[in-house]
Design a protein around this motif. Sequence first.
Motif, PDB file in Angstrom:
ATOM      1  N   LEU A 236      -1.868   7.204   8.306  1.00 17.00           N
ATOM      2  CA  LEU A 236      -0.649   7.949   8.003  1.00 17.00           C
ATOM      3  C   LEU A 236       0.075   8.341   9.293  1.00 17.00           C
ATOM      4  CD1 LEU A 236       1.329   9.494   6.215  1.00 17.00           C
ATOM      5  CD2 LEU A 236      -0.293  11.405   6.164  1.00 17.00           C
ATOM      6  N   LEU A 237      -0.658   8.844  10.262  1.00 19.26           N
ATOM      7  CA  LEU A 237      -0.041   9.293  11.511  1.00 19.26           C
ATOM      8  C   LEU A 237       0.574   8.132  12.292  1.00 19.26           C
ATOM      9  CD1 LEU A 237      -2.732  11.883  12.657  1.00 19.26           C
ATOM     10  CD2 LEU A 237      -0.576  12.323  11.469  1.00 19.26           C
ATOM     11  N   ARG A 238      -0.047   6.968  12.213  1.00 20.21           N
ATOM     12  CA  ARG A 238       0.519   5.789  12.869  1.00 20.21           C
ATOM     13  C   ARG A 238       1.736   5.273  12.101  1.00 20.21           C
ATOM     14  NH1 ARG A 238      -4.715   3.752  12.723  1.00 20.21           N
ATOM     15  NH2 ARG A 238      -3.982   2.112  11.293  1.00 20.21           N
ATOM     16  N   SER A 239       1.685   5.367  10.781  1.00 23.93           N
ATOM     17  CA  SER A 239       2.738   4.782   9.954  1.00 23.93           C
ATOM     18  C   SER A 239       3.976   5.655   9.893  1.00 23.93           C
ATOM     19  CB  SER A 239       2.205   4.542   8.536  1.00 23.93           C
ATOM     20  OG  SER A 239       1.083   3.686   8.551  1.00 23.93           O
ATOM     21  N   ASN A 240       3.800   6.955  10.013  1.00 28.88           N
ATOM     22  CA  ASN A 240       4.941   7.876   9.988  1.00 28.88           C
ATOM     23  C   ASN A 240       4.798   8.875  11.138  1.00 28.88           C
ATOM     24  OD1 ASN A 240       7.142   9.447   9.370  1.00 28.88           O
ATOM     25  ND2 ASN A 240       6.457  10.041   7.326  1.00 28.88           N
ATOM     26  N   PRO A 241       4.971   8.414  12.372  1.00 31.74           N
ATOM     27  CA  PRO A 241       4.757   9.293  13.524  1.00 31.74           C
ATOM     28  C   PRO A 241       5.828  10.367  13.680  1.00 31.74           C
ATOM     29  CG  PRO A 241       5.622   7.175  14.248  1.00 31.74           C
ATOM     30  CD  PRO A 241       5.330   7.038  12.781  1.00 31.74           C
TER      31      PRO A 241
ATOM     32  N   ASP B  81      -5.568  13.365   2.398  1.00 27.64           N
ATOM     33  CA  ASP B  81      -5.925  14.773   2.532  1.00 27.64           C
ATOM     34  C   ASP B  81      -4.927  15.374   3.531  1.00 27.64           C
ATOM     35  OD1 ASP B  81      -6.923  17.296   3.012  1.00 27.64           O
ATOM     36  OD2 ASP B  81      -8.958  16.623   3.501  1.00 27.64           O
ATOM     37  N   LEU B  82      -3.979  16.166   3.035  1.00 29.80           N
ATOM     38  CA  LEU B  82      -2.909  16.663   3.896  1.00 29.80           C
ATOM     39  C   LEU B  82      -3.395  17.695   4.910  1.00 29.80           C
ATOM     40  CD1 LEU B  82       0.018  16.897   1.317  1.00 29.80           C
ATOM     41  CD2 LEU B  82      -0.678  14.989   2.787  1.00 29.80           C
TER      42      LEU B  82
ATOM     43  N   LYS C 119       5.120  12.557   9.905  1.00 28.59           N
ATOM     44  CA  LYS C 119       3.686  12.676   9.588  1.00 28.59           C
ATOM     45  C   LYS C 119       3.482  13.137   8.136  1.00 28.59           C
ATOM     46  CE  LYS C 119       2.528  13.837  14.393  1.00 28.59           C
ATOM     47  NZ  LYS C 119       3.912  13.726  14.905  1.00 28.59           N
ATOM     48  N   ALA C 120       4.286  12.601   7.231  1.00 31.20           N
ATOM     49  CA  ALA C 120       4.298  13.057   5.849  1.00 31.20           C
ATOM     50  C   ALA C 120       4.218  11.883   4.881  1.00 31.20           C
ATOM     51  CB  ALA C 120       5.576  13.855   5.581  1.00 31.20           C
ATOM     52  N   VAL C 121       3.769  12.175   3.676  1.00 29.90           N
ATOM     53  CA  VAL C 121       3.792  11.207   2.587  1.00 29.90           C
ATOM     54  C   VAL C 121       5.084  11.400   1.787  1.00 29.90           C
ATOM     55  CG1 VAL C 121       1.287  11.043   2.424  1.00 29.90           C
ATOM     56  CG2 VAL C 121       2.460  12.817   1.118  1.00 29.90           C
ATOM     57  N   PRO C 122       5.539  10.339   1.116  1.00 32.14           N
ATOM     58  CA  PRO C 122       4.908   9.029   0.959  1.00 32.14           C
ATOM     59  C   PRO C 122       5.243   8.094   2.115  1.00 32.14           C
ATOM     60  CG  PRO C 122       6.914   9.090  -0.330  1.00 32.14           C
ATOM     61  CD  PRO C 122       6.755  10.468   0.263  1.00 32.14           C
ATOM     62  N   VAL C 123       4.359   7.119   2.296  1.00 29.54           N
ATOM     63  CA  VAL C 123       4.644   5.983   3.168  1.00 29.54           C
ATOM     64  C   VAL C 123       4.278   4.720   2.395  1.00 29.54           C
ATOM     65  CG1 VAL C 123       4.078   4.777   5.303  1.00 29.54           C
ATOM     66  CG2 VAL C 123       4.187   7.270   5.287  1.00 29.54           C
ATOM     67  N   LEU C 124       5.219   3.804   2.302  1.00 22.58           N
ATOM     68  CA  LEU C 124       4.966   2.490   1.712  1.00 22.58           C
ATOM     69  C   LEU C 124       4.719   1.511   2.845  1.00 22.58           C
ATOM     70  CD1 LEU C 124       5.139   0.922  -1.099  1.00 22.58           C
ATOM     71  CD2 LEU C 124       7.359   0.141  -0.254  1.00 22.58           C
ATOM     72  N   ILE C 125       3.635   0.762   2.748  1.00 25.02           N
ATOM     73  CA  ILE C 125       3.328  -0.250   3.753  1.00 25.02           C
ATOM     74  C   ILE C 125       3.401  -1.612   3.072  1.00 25.02           C
ATOM     75  CG2 ILE C 125       1.684  -1.059   5.484  1.00 25.02           C
ATOM     76  CD1 ILE C 125       0.483   1.757   5.511  1.00 25.02           C
TER      77      ILE C 125
ATOM     78  N   THR D 240       0.854  -1.192   0.000  1.00 25.96           N
ATOM     79  CA  THR D 240       0.000   0.000   0.000  1.00 25.96           C
ATOM     80  C   THR D 240       0.885   1.236   0.000  1.00 25.96           C
ATOM     81  OG1 THR D 240      -1.738  -1.147   1.246  1.00 25.96           O
ATOM     82  CG2 THR D 240      -1.798   1.267   1.254  1.00 25.96           C
ATOM     83  N   LEU D 241       0.496   2.230  -0.774  1.00 25.98           N
ATOM     84  CA  LEU D 241       1.228   3.500  -0.779  1.00 25.98           C
ATOM     85  C   LEU D 241       0.287   4.615  -0.367  1.00 25.98           C
ATOM     86  CD1 LEU D 241       3.910   4.977  -1.531  1.00 25.98           C
ATOM     87  CD2 LEU D 241       2.885   5.407  -3.781  1.00 25.98           C
ATOM     88  N   LEU D 242       0.688   5.356   0.675  1.00 22.16           N
ATOM     89  CA  LEU D 242      -0.042   6.547   1.100  1.00 22.16           C
ATOM     90  C   LEU D 242       0.609   7.746   0.429  1.00 22.16           C
ATOM     91  CD1 LEU D 242      -0.270   5.856   4.963  1.00 22.16           C
ATOM     92  CD2 LEU D 242      -1.683   4.927   3.110  1.00 22.16           C
ATOM     93  N   GLY D 243      -0.198   8.558  -0.245  1.00 20.83           N
ATOM     94  CA  GLY D 243       0.402   9.649  -0.993  1.00 20.83           C
ATOM     95  C   GLY D 243      -0.515  10.832  -1.195  1.00 20.83           C
ATOM     96  N   HIS D 244      -0.005  11.775  -1.981  1.00 18.15           N
ATOM     97  CA  HIS D 244      -0.770  12.953  -2.410  1.00 18.15           C
ATOM     98  C   HIS D 244      -0.383  13.231  -3.857  1.00 18.15           C
ATOM     99  CE1 HIS D 244      -1.652  17.302  -2.926  1.00 18.15           C
ATOM    100  NE2 HIS D 244      -2.706  16.993  -2.191  1.00 18.15           N
ATOM    101  N   TRP D 245      -1.357  13.499  -4.686  1.00 16.03           N
ATOM    102  CA  TRP D 245      -1.121  13.576  -6.130  1.00 16.03           C
ATOM    103  C   TRP D 245      -0.103  14.659  -6.493  1.00 16.03           C
ATOM    104  CZ3 TRP D 245      -1.587  17.790  -9.238  1.00 16.03           C
ATOM    105  CH2 TRP D 245      -2.262  18.898  -8.707  1.00 16.03           C
ATOM    106  N   GLY D 246      -0.017  15.737  -5.706  1.00 11.79           N
ATOM    107  CA  GLY D 246       0.863  16.848  -6.040  1.00 11.79           C
ATOM    108  C   GLY D 246       2.275  16.725  -5.516  1.00 11.79           C
TER     109      GLY D 246
END
Length: 243
Positions: free
Chosen positions: A48-53, A40-41, A56-62, A10-16
Motif C-alpha cells: 500500500l505504501l509503495r502503491s500510494n506514497p 490493516d489501517l 498512503k490510503a485505500v483504495p488502490v487498484l493495481i 488487485t484492489l487494496l481496501g478496508h471493509w469499512g
Amino acid sequence: MAGGGGEEVTLLGHWGSAFVLRARLALYLKGVPYTYIEEDLRSKSDLLLRSNPVHKAVPVLIHNGRPICESQVIVQYIDEVFVAGRGSTSSAFSLLPADPHERAVARFWAAYVDDEIGAPWDKAFRAGTDELRAEWMGKVAAAVPGLERGLRECTDGGRKGCFFGGAGVGFVDVVLGGVVPVVHANEVVSGERLFDGEKTPMLAAWLGRFRELDAARALLPDVDRVVGYVRMIHAKNAAKAAE
C-alpha cells in the motif's frame, strides 16, 4: 474484459471504507475478476505504501502492476478499461454516459456527493464531541436536498428511471452507493434519517432500489457491523479529544 485473460487486477481496501466500496461496486458491475487484499489501517502494508506514497490510503487498484489511486479516479478507470458489464446485453456497457454533456453532468453530481456530503460527513465522523459532530452533520443534512434536485434532473422527475444513470446504475449511483451502509448506520446511531421519504422522496426510493441490486446484496457490509465500527470510531475520537 479489455486485454483478454492476461489481466491482473488487485484492489487494496478496508471493509469499512465507503471509498473502497465504490471501487468494488464498479468492479462487480463491470464483471471484472480481481484479487482483494484487506488492509490493516493501523499497520499499513509495504504494498500500500509503495502503491500510494502520496496519501498512503485505500483504495488502490493495481492493474497489471500499475497502481491507480483515489476512488472516483479508480471508478472512471474501471469504466474506461473494462468494457463489458455484468448482466448487460450490450458489449459496451458504461457507467458514464456517451454524451459529453450528460457525462459532465454526472461528474458534477459525483463531485457534489464528495464535496458537499462526503467532506462534512468525514469531519463529523472524526469529531471529538457530540456538539461538533452535530454541527458537521447539519451541513450534510443541508446538502441532501440539493442531491434530491440532482436526481430529479437526471431522471426527468423519475420518467427516465430511478437511478442517476436512468433505468440502470451509472457513475453517480456507484459514487453515492459507497455511503449506503453509513446512511443506514447513521439512522441507528443518531436517529437521523438523511434520505427521508417526505423531504427527499426520490432519494428515499433510490436508497431502497439500490439495496435490491445484486451488486449491493453481494458487497454491502452488514449494518450492525457498520454501526459497531462507527461507534468505535466515535468513542476513540472522544477519548482523544478528552486527553
